[in-house]
Design an enzyme around this catalytic site. Structure first.
Site, PDB file in Angstrom:
ATOM      1  N   ASP A  74      -1.001  11.674 -10.482  1.00 48.27           N
ATOM      2  CA  ASP A  74       0.826  11.464 -10.589  1.00 48.27           C
ATOM      3  C   ASP A  74       1.260  11.175  -9.347  1.00 48.27           C
ATOM      4  OD1 ASP A  74       0.042  14.358 -10.505  1.00 48.27           O
ATOM      5  OD2 ASP A  74       2.675  13.966 -10.989  1.00 48.27           O
ATOM      6  N   GLU A 134       0.842  16.802 -11.090  1.00 48.02           N
ATOM      7  CA  GLU A 134       0.787  18.045 -10.045  1.00 48.02           C
ATOM      8  C   GLU A 134       2.466  17.749  -9.103  1.00 48.02           C
ATOM      9  OE1 GLU A 134       1.209  18.329  -5.414  1.00 48.02           O
ATOM     10  OE2 GLU A 134       2.356  16.597  -6.146  1.00 48.02           O
TER      11      GLU A 134
HETATM   12 ZN    ZN Z   1       0.722  15.115  -3.372  1.00 52.24          ZN
END
Ligand code: ZN
Length: 374
Positions: A74, A134
Site C-alpha cells: 500500500d 502498512e
Molecule cells: Zn513504507
C-alpha cells in the site's frame, strides 16, 4: 524485465491504503509464480469492507524460512493535482511517482533480484512477503504474524532508509484518558468536582513520569529514552460551568526492552492514588494502540551483512515499521531499502536511480549469502 519497467508497472497500480490491494497482489503473485516461487494469499475484509490480501512466496514448501524479505503493497494517498502520481517519470537521476520511494522501489528491486536467480537451486528456503495496510498501522503484517505461516531466521523489511541498515526502533503507543467529575454552577464550586482541575493534576503527574523515564537510557536513540506527549486535550462546556468531563490523548514511544504497557501502568498507579483521596472523580484509560519496539543485536548476521554490503553502519529508526511482526515470526530483522523517508509521503516522492540499482545487487547478494550455502 528491468527494474525500471517493474517499478513503472508497480507505480501504475493505484494501491493507496483506502482501496483493496487485490490488483497489485495479483500482479505480484503472477510474477512470483513465474519466477518459480510457491505463493499463498491470506485475505480478509478491512473495516470498510475492502478486500486486503497478504501474499507469501516461498522457494520451497517449508515452514523454516532462512531469509524473509518484506515489502508493503500500500501507499499513502496522493494529491489529485499530482497528475503523474501513477506514471513513473525520470528526471535528474531520480524516478518520481506515488510509492516510487515508499516502498515500491524495494519491491521492484526484490523482484528483479529474485528473477535473476534460479530459486530451485537455493539450498535454504527463501520467502517474499507482500503485505497490506502498512501505512495505516502495519495492520497487514500484524495479521500475517498472527496467521503464523512459517518461522523465519532472518528478515529484511523494505522501507526507504537510503540503503542504511536500521536494527532497532522505538515502539508507538496511544491511550485516551477521560476524567469525569461533577457539573455545577461555577458560583457554587463546592457543589461539583472540576474534571479539568483533576485532569491537570494527573497531567502534572504524567510530566513527572515522563522525567523519570529519562533514567532508562538507550544510547542508540535520539533522544535516548522513552518520550511522552499529550497532544490533544478537550473538556468543559461553558465558562460558568464547573466542567464535568475532560479528555486527553497520551502518546508514548517506548525504547526497546521496555514493555509497551509500562507507561500506562505508571499512569494507572498515579490514578489509584488520586482515587483514594477523591472518590467522586472517575478516570478511564483506553489503551488504543501498542506497537512494540524492536531491537536486533549489532552482531546479528543480518545486520553485519547489510552493514558490509551497504558500507554504512547500522542505525535506529524513528518511524513505525513491520519489523516487530517479523520478530514475532522468530526473525532477526533489519529495516533497509532505497530512497529517503524524508521525501516519502509527499507529492513528488522519488527514489534515486543509483540507489535502486544498488539495492537490486545487495538483495541478490543477500539471497546468495543466506540461502545458497547449505
Ligand atoms: Zn513504507
Amino acid at each position: 524485465m528491468s527494474v525500471e519497467q517493474t517499478l513503472r508497472e508497480l507505480v501504475a497500480i493505484d494501491s493507496v491504503s483506502a482501496r483493496s490491494n487485490t490488483e497489485i497482489i495479483s500482479y505480484l503473485d503472477d510474477r512470483c509464480r513465474a519466477a518459480g516461487l510457491l505463493t499463498q494469499q491470506f485475505s480478509h475484509a478491512d473495516d470498510n469492507g475492502e478486500i486486503k490480501i497478504n501474499l507469501t512466496a516461498r522457494s520451497e514448501d517449508s515452514r523454516d524460512i532462512e531469509l524473509a524479505l518484506v515489502g508493503h503493497t500500500d501507499t499513502v494517498p496522493y494529491d489529485p493535482n499530482w497528475s503523474d502520481a501513477l506514471r513513473l517519470t525520470l528526471g535528474d537521476g531520480k524516478f518520481f511517482g506515488r510509492g516510487a520511494c515508499d516502498t515500491k522501489a524495494f519491491i521492484a528491486a526484490l523482484l528483479t533480484a529474485v528473477e535473476a536467480l534460479d530459486v530451485r537451486r537455493l539450498k535454504k528456503p527463501l520467502a517474499l512477503l507482500f503485505t497490506a495496510d502498512e501505512e495505516i498501522g502495519c495492520l497487514g503484517a500484524k495479521r500475517l504474524a498472527d496467521a503464523n505461516p512459517f518461522t523465519a531466521r532472518y528478515a529484511i523489511v523494505g522501507e526507504p532508509t537510503a540503503l542504511r541498515p536500521l536494527r532497532a526502533g522505538k515502539g508507538y503507543c496511544v491511550a485516551e484518558i477521560t476524567v469525569r467529575g461533577q457539573e455545577a454552577h461555577s458560583a457554587y464550586p463546592q457543589l461539583g468536582s472540576s474534571a479539568i482541575f483533576y485532569a491537570a493534576r494527573l497531567i502534572k503527574q504524567i510530566e513527572e513520569i515522563s522525567n523519570s523515564l529519562k533514567d532508562d537510557r538507550h544510547a542508540d536513540f535520539d533522544p535516548p529514552y522513552t518520550t511522552i506527549n499529550i497532544g490533544v486535550i478537550s473538556g468543559g462546556t461553558a465558562k460558568n460551568i464547573i466542567p464535568g468531563e475532560c479528555r486527553f490523548t497520551l502518546e508514548w514511544r517506548p525504547v526497546p526492552g521496555q514493555q509497551t504497557g509500562h507507561v500506562v501502568h505508571l499512569v494507572e498507579e498515579a490514578i489509584s492514588e488520586f482515587q483514594r483521596e477523591h472518590r467522586n472523580i472517575e478516570y478511564k484509560v483506553d489503551a488504543a494502540r501498542a506497537d512494540e519496539s524492536f531491537e536486533t543485536r549489532k552482531d546479528s548476521a543480518i545486520v553485519q551483512f547489510l552493514e558490509q554490503a551497504s558500507a554504512q553502519a547500522a542505525g535506529t529508526v524513528a518511524f513505525g515499521t513491520e519489523a516487530p511482526s517479523m520478530i514475532a515470526l522468530g526473525a532477526e530483522a533489519a529495516v533497509f531499502g532505497p530512497g529517503d523517508i524524508r521525501v516519502a509521503h509527499r507529492t513528488g516522492e522519488f527514489v534515486p536511480v543509483d540507489e535502486l540499482e544498488k539495492c537490486v545487487a545487495i538483495l541478490g547478494r543477500a539471497i546468495d549469502h543466506f540461502c545458497s550455502k547449505s
